[in-house]
Design a protein around this motif. Structure first.
Motif, mmCIF file in Angstrom:
data_model
loop_
_atom_site.group_PDB
_atom_site.id
_atom_site.type_symbol
_atom_site.label_atom_id
_atom_site.label_comp_id
_atom_site.label_asym_id
_atom_site.label_seq_id
_atom_site.Cartn_x
_atom_site.Cartn_y
_atom_site.Cartn_z
ATOM 1 N N GLU A 236 -4.160 -0.796 -6.579
ATOM 2 C CA GLU A 236 -4.929 -0.400 -5.398
ATOM 3 C C GLU A 236 -6.225 -1.204 -5.291
ATOM 4 O O GLU A 236 -6.648 -1.576 -4.188
ATOM 5 C CB GLU A 236 -5.220 1.103 -5.463
ATOM 6 N N GLU A 237 -6.839 -1.519 -6.423
ATOM 7 C CA GLU A 237 -8.064 -2.324 -6.399
ATOM 8 C C GLU A 237 -7.760 -3.739 -5.892
ATOM 9 O O GLU A 237 -8.501 -4.283 -5.068
ATOM 10 C CB GLU A 237 -8.668 -2.374 -7.804
ATOM 11 N N LYS A 238 -6.690 -4.326 -6.397
ATOM 12 C CA LYS A 238 -6.307 -5.671 -5.952
ATOM 13 C C LYS A 238 -5.882 -5.674 -4.485
ATOM 14 O O LYS A 238 -6.094 -6.661 -3.768
ATOM 15 C CB LYS A 238 -5.167 -6.203 -6.820
ATOM 16 N N ARG B 45 -7.272 -3.871 -2.180
ATOM 17 C CA ARG B 45 -8.511 -3.916 -1.403
ATOM 18 C C ARG B 45 -9.075 -5.345 -1.375
ATOM 19 O O ARG B 45 -9.563 -5.819 -0.346
ATOM 20 C CB ARG B 45 -9.532 -2.942 -1.997
ATOM 21 N N GLU B 46 -8.995 -6.054 -2.514
ATOM 22 C CA GLU B 46 -9.456 -7.441 -2.552
ATOM 23 C C GLU B 46 -8.603 -8.327 -1.651
ATOM 24 O O GLU B 46 -9.116 -9.223 -0.968
ATOM 25 C CB GLU B 46 -9.418 -7.962 -3.992
ATOM 26 N N ALA C 154 -6.979 -7.386 1.032
ATOM 27 C CA ALA C 154 -7.307 -7.078 2.421
ATOM 28 C C ALA C 154 -8.599 -7.782 2.836
ATOM 29 O O ALA C 154 -8.716 -8.294 3.961
ATOM 30 C CB ALA C 154 -7.437 -5.566 2.602
ATOM 31 N N ALA C 155 -9.575 -7.848 1.925
ATOM 32 C CA ALA C 155 -10.824 -8.545 2.237
ATOM 33 C C ALA C 155 -10.575 -10.041 2.401
ATOM 34 O O ALA C 155 -11.129 -10.684 3.311
ATOM 35 C CB ALA C 155 -11.850 -8.296 1.130
ATOM 36 N N ARG D 180 0.846 -1.202 0.000
ATOM 37 C CA ARG D 180 0.000 0.000 0.000
ATOM 38 C C ARG D 180 0.878 1.248 0.000
ATOM 39 O O ARG D 180 0.600 2.227 -0.725
ATOM 40 C CB ARG D 180 -0.915 -0.031 1.225
#
Length: 456
Positions: A319-321, A323-324, A326-327, A272
């Motif tokens: 950044e999108e990946k 977030r995935e 982290a989920a 990040r």
């Protein structure tokens, strides 16, 4: 092949083989009553007459005792050998093992025939009769001696068969010796994996995938507990090894899971931070391109025009990946989180290379614009060095070496000539000098390889 010497088997050894295999021995084809009568001597004997008649009776009785001893020895050997055959068949299904079973069956028929002849001879004569005639005693001795000889002959065949059976039996016994420890190691590995999994769950990690893998080993444990008598020794050994391997893998992954979770957390933070830094660097690409456009010809920077958008898109995707990932970490989907973080890293690497390429291009073009001679001399030095190597120990160079070096010289001259004019293409010049050095390096490697091979 070294023949295996027959070894005596005590009752405990026999029971051990039976316990391991779960087998039941079949009774040998003998008549206990006949054997008992042979050694009992018929109870109390009354002796009448004397002289020649009693001598013949004694000889007949001695022949009967000797035949009984031969019968007992053959019966004992057959019983012991049957255990060996059952040991082999429980472990080995090879053609050699099948032949051994067939040979043992054929020997069994000869043993039955010899035993029948012996029992018939014993039943045919009552050597304790008071009125035993000399001719009958003589005939009894002859038939009993013949029966004994046949029993001893079959016993020799059985002994030879046992010696030839040695390698098969040794291999089978080796596998049997491995069986119990292998099964126990598998059970202990399952227990260790279960303990490690409980500890991980106690720390708040679910480890659902590991729990599913451990549960899938349950049927295999059931088959191990059913024993080799049902599933066979080779299959049981293979199953035990598989359970051991899989259970140890589950245990190792369970023990490492807290560390893995911490590592994923650390990578999330690090990537990040890197994405944020790269986003800032990507915004600096446009000023670099402006400088390139202002100072150099279009051929020097046209291929860099898409870099700002490529870098920005790469950062957005990363950044999108993130977030995935982290989920996935929050849901404890460890393989998914790991895979997503690898994708993030690849996206950032690609964007980083694109951003760095613009700055590196400007640096290299600045340097060659100030002093193109330095780049030219680097290439010429490489060519001269290769030419000296090509001529070492020769009056004329090998055409395979001279031709590419001559072509490299001409290519370098064309690149230098291309700098003349109002708007020189410095980027093409740099690409050409780099290509010349690559060709020269290839020739040098070829020469050294050939001379090194000739030296051997």
């Amino acid at each position: 092949m070294t023949a295996r010497q027959p070894q005596p088997r005590d009752e405990a050894g026999t029971r051990a083989v039976r316990d391991v295999l779960g087998l039941v021995l079949l009774p040998a084809p003998l008549l206990a009553a006949a054997l008992t009568a042979s050694f009992a001597g018929g109870g109390t004997r009354r002796w009448f007459g004397g002289g020649r008649s009693e001598s013949l009776r004694a000889e007949a009785q001695a022949a009967k005792d000797a035949a009984a001893a031969a019968f007992y020895a053959l019966d004992t050997a057959q019983r012991d050998l049957r255990i060996s055959i059952e040991t082999i068949t429980a472990v080995d299904s090879s053609p050699g093992a099948r032949r051994a079973v067939e040979e043992f069956a054929a020997l069994g028929e000869r043993i039955d025939a010899a035993s029948h002849a012996y029992i018939t001879a014993v039943d045919s004569y009552d050597l304790d009769r008071d009125d035993l005639e000399s001719s009958v005693a003589t005939r009894a001795r002859t038939e009993l001696d013949t029966a004994r000889g046949e029993l001893e002959q079959v016993k020799k065949q059985l002994d030879r068969f046992e010696r030839d059976l040695g390698p098969l039996l040794e291999s089978a016994e080796t596998q049997l010796a491995r069986l119990a420890p292998a099964v126990e190691r598998a059970r202990q590995a399952l227990l260790s994996a279960s303990t490690a999994l409980d500890a991980v769950r106690g720390s708040g990690l679910r480890a659902d995938d590991l729990a599913a893998r451990l549960a899938s080993l349950g049927p295999e444990l059931t088959r191990l507990n059913e024993g080799a008598g049902r599933h066979g020794v080779p299959a049981t050994l293979q199953r035990a090894d598989g359970v051991l391997r899989d259970a140890e893998a589950v245990r190792a992954e369970a023990e490492r899971l807290p560390e893995r979770a911490a590592e994923i957390d650390k990578r999330l933070v690090s990537l990040r931070t890197r994405a944020q830094a790269l986003a800032n660097r990507a915004r600096q690409v446009e000023p670099v391109l402006s400088e390139l456009r202002r100072r150099f010809s279009a051929a020097c920077w046209q291929d860099l025009q898409p870099v700002p958008e490529q870098a920005a898109r790469g950062v957005r995707q990363a950044e999108e990946k993130l977030r995935e990932a982290a989920a996935a970490r929050e849901e404890q989907r460890w393989p998914d989180a790991t895979a997503l973080l690898s994708t993030v890293r690849a996206l950032l690497n690609s964007a980083d290379e694109a951003v760095s390429a613009a700055g590196e291009r400007l640096r290299r073009l600045d340097a060659v614009a100030k002093d193109p001679q330095q780049e030219t001399e680097r290439a010429r030095f490489a060519i001269r060095d290769a030419q000296r190597l090509a001529m070492a120990g020769r009056h004329t160079p090998d055409p395979r070496h001279a031709r590419p070096l001559d072509e490299a010289v001409a290519r370098l001259e064309r690149a230098v000539a291309g700098l003349e004019g109002r708007h020189p293409d410095y980027w093409h010049f740099l690409q050409e000098t780099e290509a010349v050095r690559g060709v020269v390096a290839g020739v040098v490697e070829q020469i050294r390889g050939e001379r090194g091979g000739a030296g051997h």
